[in-house]
Design an enzyme around this catalytic site. Structure first.
Site, PDB file in Angstrom:
ATOM      1  N   HIS A 236       0.347   4.784  10.485  1.00 61.93           N
ATOM      2  CA  HIS A 236       0.813   6.268  10.011  1.00 61.93           C
ATOM      3  C   HIS A 236      -0.118   7.072   9.866  1.00 61.93           C
ATOM      4  CE1 HIS A 236       0.649   4.177   5.873  1.00 61.93           C
ATOM      5  NE2 HIS A 236       0.081   5.460   5.663  1.00 61.93           N
TER       6      HIS A 236
ATOM      7  N   HIS B 164      -4.903  11.079   4.911  1.00 59.79           N
ATOM      8  CA  HIS B 164      -5.418   9.666   5.396  1.00 59.79           C
ATOM      9  C   HIS B 164      -4.831   9.158   6.443  1.00 59.79           C
ATOM     10  CE1 HIS B 164      -1.859   7.939   2.729  1.00 59.79           C
ATOM     11  NE2 HIS B 164      -1.759   7.064   3.802  1.00 59.79           N
TER      12      HIS B 164
ATOM     13  N   GLU C  27      -6.876   3.996   5.164  1.00 57.54           N
ATOM     14  CA  GLU C  27      -5.974   2.946   4.465  1.00 57.54           C
ATOM     15  C   GLU C  27      -5.808   1.753   5.357  1.00 57.54           C
ATOM     16  OE1 GLU C  27      -1.847   4.110   3.969  1.00 57.54           O
ATOM     17  OE2 GLU C  27      -1.546   2.545   2.521  1.00 57.54           O
TER      18      GLU C  27
END
Ligand code: CO
Length: 134
Positions: free
Chosen positions: A7, A79, A130
């Site tokens: 994502h 992020h 991430e």
């Protein structure tokens, strides 16, 4: 080492307005808001064919998203999340190359109940990264 883009996370100052913009404006499938007190965020997922957009809004005091919104009042990209098969192997490889893992360096349970780590933006072209084990 990294696999799919899981994502892209976008911090937003108005979660309802952002959800409406993705649902009604862009015609995407959007989930209901979910509070994640451990992470200090409320999240909405925009479900795309090939990935997801994670809309982040501050939850509770000392939310990391509030700090971000203080610096970026209109919101913005927060992020990117890449999938890895083995988060410990990925971490050890990156740390051996000098990359910095945020926090205590140990994986935490993320928004999808899977182990995640965050990597310092200064080591990744100014982008908070991430890693999520899938
Ligand atoms: Co994320």
């Amino acid at each position: 080492m990294i696999g799919r883009l899981n994502h892209v996370a976008i911090a937003v100052p108005d979660l309802d307005a952002a959800s409406k913009m993705y649902r009604d404006g862009l015609g995407a499938s959007v989930t209901d808001p979910e509070d994640l007190p451990d992470h200090g965020v409320t999240v909405v997922f925009v479900e795309l064919d090939n990935s997801k957009i994670e809309l982040l809004y501050p939850f509770g005091a000392n939310s990391p998203i509030q700090t971000f919104l203080d610096r970026n009042p209109a919101g913005g990209m927060h992020h990117v999340c890449y999938e890895v098969l083995d988060i410990f192997a990925a971490r050890d490889r990156l740390v051996a190359q000098g990359a910095r893992v945020l926090g205590d360096g140990e994986p935490k349970t993320g928004a999808h109940n899977k182990p995640v780590l965050f990597l310092h933006p200064k080591d990744f072209a100014g982008t908070l990264v991430e890693l999520e084990q899938v």
